[in-house]
Structures are given as C-alpha cells and as structure tokens.
Design a protein around this motif. Sequence first.
Motif, short mmCIF file in Angstrom:
data_model
loop_
_atom_site.label_atom_id
_atom_site.label_comp_id
_atom_site.label_asym_id
_atom_site.label_seq_id
_atom_site.Cartn_x
_atom_site.Cartn_y
_atom_site.Cartn_z
N ASN A 91 -4.25 2.45 -1.64
CA ASN A 91 -4.84 3.31 -0.61
C ASN A 91 -6.14 3.90 -1.12
OD1 ASN A 91 -2.73 2.94 1.20
ND2 ASN A 91 -1.56 4.63 0.34
N VAL A 92 -7.22 3.69 -0.36
CA VAL A 92 -8.50 4.31 -0.68
C VAL A 92 -8.47 5.71 -0.07
CG1 VAL A 92 -11.00 4.20 -0.41
CG2 VAL A 92 -9.68 2.09 -0.69
N VAL A 93 -8.51 6.72 -0.94
CA VAL A 93 -8.35 8.10 -0.46
C VAL A 93 -9.66 8.87 -0.37
CG1 VAL A 93 -5.94 8.27 -1.15
CG2 VAL A 93 -7.71 8.92 -2.77
N ARG A 94 -10.71 8.37 -1.05
CA ARG A 94 -11.95 9.15 -1.04
C ARG A 94 -13.12 8.26 -1.45
NH1 ARG A 94 -9.76 13.02 -3.23
NH2 ARG A 94 -9.96 12.46 -5.39
N HIS A 95 -14.25 8.42 -0.76
CA HIS A 95 -15.50 7.74 -1.11
C HIS A 95 -16.56 8.78 -1.43
CE1 HIS A 95 -13.97 4.22 1.24
NE2 HIS A 95 -14.70 3.55 0.38
N THR A 96 -17.39 8.49 -2.42
CA THR A 96 -18.61 9.25 -2.64
C THR A 96 -19.72 8.22 -2.78
OG1 THR A 96 -18.46 9.29 -5.05
CG2 THR A 96 -17.34 11.07 -3.86
N SER A 97 -20.92 8.66 -3.06
CA SER A 97 -22.03 7.71 -3.16
C SER A 97 -21.90 6.78 -4.36
CB SER A 97 -23.36 8.46 -3.21
OG SER A 97 -23.39 9.29 -4.35
N GLY A 98 -21.22 7.19 -5.40
CA GLY A 98 -21.14 6.34 -6.60
C GLY A 98 -19.73 6.03 -7.06
N SER A 99 -18.74 6.39 -6.27
CA SER A 99 -17.36 6.13 -6.70
C SER A 99 -16.41 6.12 -5.51
CB SER A 99 -16.90 7.18 -7.72
OG SER A 99 -16.78 8.44 -7.11
N LEU A 100 -15.23 5.57 -5.73
CA LEU A 100 -14.17 5.68 -4.76
C LEU A 100 -12.87 5.94 -5.50
CD1 LEU A 100 -12.94 2.32 -3.41
CD2 LEU A 100 -14.92 2.40 -4.88
N THR A 101 -11.98 6.63 -4.85
CA THR A 101 -10.70 7.00 -5.46
C THR A 101 -9.60 6.26 -4.73
OG1 THR A 101 -11.59 9.16 -6.05
CG2 THR A 101 -9.20 8.93 -6.07
N VAL A 102 -8.70 5.64 -5.51
CA VAL A 102 -7.58 4.91 -4.94
C VAL A 102 -6.28 5.46 -5.50
CG1 VAL A 102 -8.90 2.79 -4.54
CG2 VAL A 102 -7.71 3.10 -6.71
N ARG A 103 -5.19 5.25 -4.78
CA ARG A 103 -3.89 5.77 -5.19
C ARG A 103 -2.98 4.60 -5.57
NH1 ARG A 103 -2.69 9.22 -1.23
NH2 ARG A 103 -3.47 10.94 -2.46
N ILE A 104 -2.34 4.71 -6.74
CA ILE A 104 -1.34 3.74 -7.18
C ILE A 104 -0.06 4.01 -6.38
CG2 ILE A 104 0.02 2.94 -9.16
CD1 ILE A 104 -2.94 2.39 -9.48
N PRO A 105 0.62 2.96 -5.89
CA PRO A 105 1.86 3.19 -5.12
C PRO A 105 2.90 3.99 -5.90
CG PRO A 105 1.17 0.92 -4.91
CD PRO A 105 0.28 1.55 -5.96
N ASP A 106 3.68 4.79 -5.17
CA ASP A 106 4.75 5.58 -5.78
C ASP A 106 5.90 4.72 -6.30
OD1 ASP A 106 3.61 8.11 -5.30
OD2 ASP A 106 4.38 8.13 -3.26
N ASP A 107 6.14 3.59 -5.65
CA ASP A 107 7.30 2.75 -5.94
C ASP A 107 7.05 1.87 -7.17
OD1 ASP A 107 9.46 1.03 -5.96
OD2 ASP A 107 9.26 0.45 -3.86
N PRO A 108 7.74 2.11 -8.30
CA PRO A 108 7.52 1.30 -9.50
C PRO A 108 7.89 -0.17 -9.33
CG PRO A 108 8.99 3.16 -9.98
CD PRO A 108 8.70 3.17 -8.52
N SER A 109 8.72 -0.50 -8.34
CA SER A 109 9.06 -1.91 -8.15
C SER A 109 7.89 -2.69 -7.54
CB SER A 109 10.30 -2.05 -7.25
OG SER A 109 10.01 -1.65 -5.94
N LEU A 110 6.90 -2.00 -6.96
CA LEU A 110 5.72 -2.67 -6.43
C LEU A 110 4.71 -3.01 -7.51
CD1 LEU A 110 5.01 -0.65 -3.16
CD2 LEU A 110 6.03 -2.93 -3.38
N VAL A 111 4.66 -2.21 -8.57
CA VAL A 111 3.67 -2.40 -9.64
C VAL A 111 4.38 -2.36 -10.99
CG1 VAL A 111 1.43 -1.66 -10.53
CG2 VAL A 111 2.02 -1.16 -8.16
N PRO A 112 5.15 -3.42 -11.31
CA PRO A 112 5.82 -3.45 -12.61
C PRO A 112 4.81 -3.72 -13.73
CG PRO A 112 6.24 -5.48 -11.44
CD PRO A 112 5.49 -4.58 -10.49
#
Length: 147
Positions: A91-112
Amino acid sequence: MSIAGKPPYADFLFDFVSPGHFGQRVEVYSPPYLFHGAQPRFGLGGATDVRHGDEITLRSPDATGITRVRLMRPGSATHVTDFDQRSVALNVVRHTSGSLTVRIPDDPSLVPPSWYMVIATDGSGTPSKALAACPTALIRKSRTPCP
C-alpha cells in the motif's frame, strides 16, 4: 512445455522443453511498456529493522508518478511446480516530491523470509528496474542473514 522467468531488468525469459529432452531454445520477450519512455527510478531507504505492518520510505525523483509498488519473490521451481513465487502489493500511503512511503502487509504468511525484488510502477503501467531486497533488511525476525 515452457518455463518463464522475470529477470530484474523487466524483460521475460522463456525456455521450451519437452519431457525427456533438454530445451536448447531460449527466447527473450520485451513487453511494449518498456518502450513508453523512461522507467521509474527509486532507491530503498535506510530501513534496517522493519516489521510486518510497518512503513518504509523509498527515495525517488519520480515519486509523484509512481502509483504501485510490489514485492516479487523469485521462483523456486521443481518438477514444473513453483511453490515460492509470489507478488505482494504494498500500500502506497504517502507521496512527497522526492519519496514515497509504502506499508508492509500485516500478515507474515504473505511476506515470508526470502529474497524479493522490489518493483515500482508509474501511472502508465511502466515498471521500474527491480531492486533486490533481503527480508531481513525489510522484515527482521532474527539477526540471521538471508541465504
């Protein structure tokens, strides 16, 4: 039967094999989106201890044009079955002119724990070159380095 893979530079590789025969033909496919103009550029921030559900900031001169970011886990095929490959939307949660912030999923089975390619895509569907990332740099469960 064919086997396909996605290298970090966004082309696709195909190998054609048949049972009992070693495939000796490889094709490289370059999708049309690679010719829409420059690919988005980004770099991983300095995050070294991020947990599931946490946010990470990616530095990019193209941040305002990036609409999607994905983690792509490389494949691990055996006997024509790939148990490990996955594509995880961040999930892209925030944009600025030189960066963007993304969120790692809460579910550990999605990102082992494993190696991942991080890919950013702009509004016209053009993907960036992939950056390799080890989940211990993104999702630290222990001090053990990636294999």
